[in-house]
Design a protein around this motif. Structure first.
Motif, PDB file in Angstrom:
ATOM      1  N   LEU A 104       0.821  -1.209   0.000  1.00 39.17           N
ATOM      2  CA  LEU A 104       0.000   0.000   0.000  1.00 39.17           C
ATOM      3  C   LEU A 104       0.854   1.258   0.000  1.00 39.17           C
ATOM      4  CD1 LEU A 104      -2.952   1.077   0.256  1.00 39.17           C
ATOM      5  CD2 LEU A 104      -2.590   1.108   2.721  1.00 39.17           C
ATOM      6  N   ALA A 128      -5.107  -2.095  -0.676  1.00 41.96           N
ATOM      7  CA  ALA A 128      -6.130  -1.369   0.085  1.00 41.96           C
ATOM      8  C   ALA A 128      -7.356  -2.249   0.316  1.00 41.96           C
ATOM      9  CB  ALA A 128      -6.526  -0.090  -0.659  1.00 41.96           C
ATOM     10  N   GLN A 129      -7.738  -2.993  -0.701  1.00 38.00           N
ATOM     11  CA  GLN A 129      -8.918  -3.846  -0.580  1.00 38.00           C
ATOM     12  C   GLN A 129      -8.706  -5.002   0.392  1.00 38.00           C
ATOM     13  OE1 GLN A 129     -12.179  -4.608  -1.680  1.00 38.00           O
ATOM     14  NE2 GLN A 129     -12.224  -2.386  -1.893  1.00 38.00           N
ATOM     15  N   LEU A 146      -6.459   3.712   5.858  1.00 35.28           N
ATOM     16  CA  LEU A 146      -7.104   3.989   4.571  1.00 35.28           C
ATOM     17  C   LEU A 146      -7.248   5.477   4.266  1.00 35.28           C
ATOM     18  CD1 LEU A 146      -9.886   1.241   4.669  1.00 35.28           C
ATOM     19  CD2 LEU A 146      -7.854   1.274   3.205  1.00 35.28           C
ATOM     20  N   MET A 150      -7.150   7.197   0.331  1.00 33.05           N
ATOM     21  CA  MET A 150      -8.319   7.948  -0.126  1.00 33.05           C
ATOM     22  C   MET A 150      -7.915   9.273  -0.774  1.00 33.05           C
ATOM     23  SD  MET A 150     -11.282   7.422   2.762  1.00 33.05           S
ATOM     24  CE  MET A 150     -12.504   8.348   1.821  1.00 33.05           C
ATOM     25  N   ALA A 161      -9.864   2.419  -2.175  1.00 36.67           N
ATOM     26  CA  ALA A 161      -9.829   2.811  -0.761  1.00 36.67           C
ATOM     27  C   ALA A 161     -11.228   3.161  -0.270  1.00 36.67           C
ATOM     28  CB  ALA A 161      -8.881   3.992  -0.572  1.00 36.67           C
ATOM     29  N   ALA A 164     -13.106   0.028   0.236  1.00 37.86           N
ATOM     30  CA  ALA A 164     -12.635  -0.632   1.456  1.00 37.86           C
ATOM     31  C   ALA A 164     -13.249   0.013   2.694  1.00 37.86           C
ATOM     32  CB  ALA A 164     -11.109  -0.574   1.520  1.00 37.86           C
ATOM     33  N   VAL A 165     -13.297   1.334   2.724  1.00 37.21           N
ATOM     34  CA  VAL A 165     -13.927   2.035   3.857  1.00 37.21           C
ATOM     35  C   VAL A 165     -15.388   1.628   3.968  1.00 37.21           C
ATOM     36  CG1 VAL A 165     -14.657   4.300   4.711  1.00 37.21           C
ATOM     37  CG2 VAL A 165     -12.348   3.988   3.827  1.00 37.21           C
ATOM     38  N   SER A 173     -17.029   5.112   9.371  1.00 35.67           N
ATOM     39  CA  SER A 173     -16.856   4.959   7.925  1.00 35.67           C
ATOM     40  C   SER A 173     -17.859   5.818   7.165  1.00 35.67           C
ATOM     41  CB  SER A 173     -17.029   3.494   7.525  1.00 35.67           C
ATOM     42  OG  SER A 173     -16.025   2.694   8.102  1.00 35.67           O
TER      43      SER A 173
END
Length: 333
Positions: A104, A128-129, A146, A150, A161, A164-165, A173
């Motif tokens: 990352l 990130a995922q 993260l 972003m 990202a 992922a959040v 989130s």
């Protein structure tokens, strides 16, 4: 043997392994080739290891990944090896956060005409995922990690990202994604990822989120089409009503087409009835509605209803559009 012939022979052997279960001799060859300095061959091996889920080679995959992070521009141009290796690690079940944090945080500036270009965006996006699946990270730690991706210079990294959040979920989130949306300083695709992530969240203020996304349903907003399809994919009645209300307000032909497609994609009874009503009552809007319906509905029952609405419209324009988008099905031979 000349180097190029040796490379071609090795590549041919590796390609012959695809689609068949590797035996012990094959696995031994894969293990040896993972130690190669040739990033293309190592990428090929990593794909095979992932394809066949050769879990016994996990230590060698980890070692190769670390090796290609050293002097990366020279040893792994275009990140061919690292991209394939990290995908193999994911497939083999490695969920060591430290590994993906290294990926990352990796940037790889390579010379291009007129300057330099970072080639590690896809690597950072993948990492990130997968960090969401690393159970050792608390929710707070994960969101803190993260934050930087972003804001990554690479749009693909920012999109992953954001997704992922969204998968982390929870109040923190949601607030983070809402702030990103309210800033209105992102590319449409990234905002679209924010919209979708927010709308998928459980225990979120659903009506408030729908209203927030619907605020972007304006032909002056670059993210208007992203907002329209994010709302449509919820199949939620309130979201569909927001699309219909915006459609009734009027728009330029391009955005009318976008709205009609989004309304059709929602696949609700309400959306179907709205588009059928447009066809029957407003021949000027019939072509856009018919095109949208043709992309979503293929059943003979819906086709019959559409044909009946076209007939009741008594519009040559509507009939011509119907013939264009709903041609007669080919007769069985």
């Amino acid at each position: 043997m000349p180097v190029h012939r040796s490379f071609e022979r090795e590549l041919a052997i590796l390609e012959s392994m695809s689609g068949r279960t590797p035996d012990e001799a094959d696995i031994a060859r894969l293990r040896r080739t993972l130690e190669s300095e040739n990033n293309y061959l190592v990428a090929k091996v990593a794909k095979l290891v992932a394809e066949h889920e050769v879990t016994g080679l996990l230590p060698q995959i980890l070692a190769a990944f670390d090796r290609f992070l050293i002097d990366p521009v020279k040893r792994d141009p275009q990140c061919w090896a690292k991209n394939a290796l990290v995908k193999a690690l994911v497939k083999l079940g490695c969920r060591d956060a430290a590994v993906y944090l290294r990926g990352l945080r990796h940037f790889q500036e390579e010379p291009v005409w007129g300057g330099q270009s970072d080639t590690a965006g896809a690597l950072r996006a993948t990492c990130a995922q997968v960090l969401v699946e690393c159970s050792e990270l608390t929710e707070a730690a994960l969101l803190n990690i993260l934050l930087e991706p972003m804001l990554d210079p690479d749009k693909t990294v920012r999109i992953e990202a954001v997704r992922a959040v969204g998968q982390v979920g929870g109040v923190s989130s949601a607030l983070l994604l809402k702030l990103r949306v309210l800033l209105r300083k992102e590319e449409p695709e990234v905002l679209g990822a924010c919209f979708s992530a927010l709308l998928r969240m459980q225990n979120n203020d659903r009506l408030g989120t729908i209203s927030l996304v619907a605020d972007f349903l304006d032909h002056g907003e670059e993210a208007a089409s992203e907002a329209a399809f994010a709302l449509a994919e919820t199949h939620d009645s309130a979201a569909v009503q927001a699309l219909i209300d915006r459609r009734r307000y009027g728009a330029d032909p391009w955005f009318v087409s976008i709205l009609d497609q989004a309304i059709a994609v929602s696949r609700t009874q309400e959306s179907l009835e709205f588009l059928l009503g447009l066809i029957e009552r407003d021949p000027r809007q019939a072509a856009s509605a018919l095109e949208a319906l043709s992309r979503v509905y293929a059943s003979s029952d819906v086709r019959l209803r559409i044909a009946q609405c076209v007939a009741r419209s008594r519009s040559e324009r509507a009939q011509q559009a119907f013939r264009q988008f709903f041609p007669e099905p080919a007769a069985d031979l």
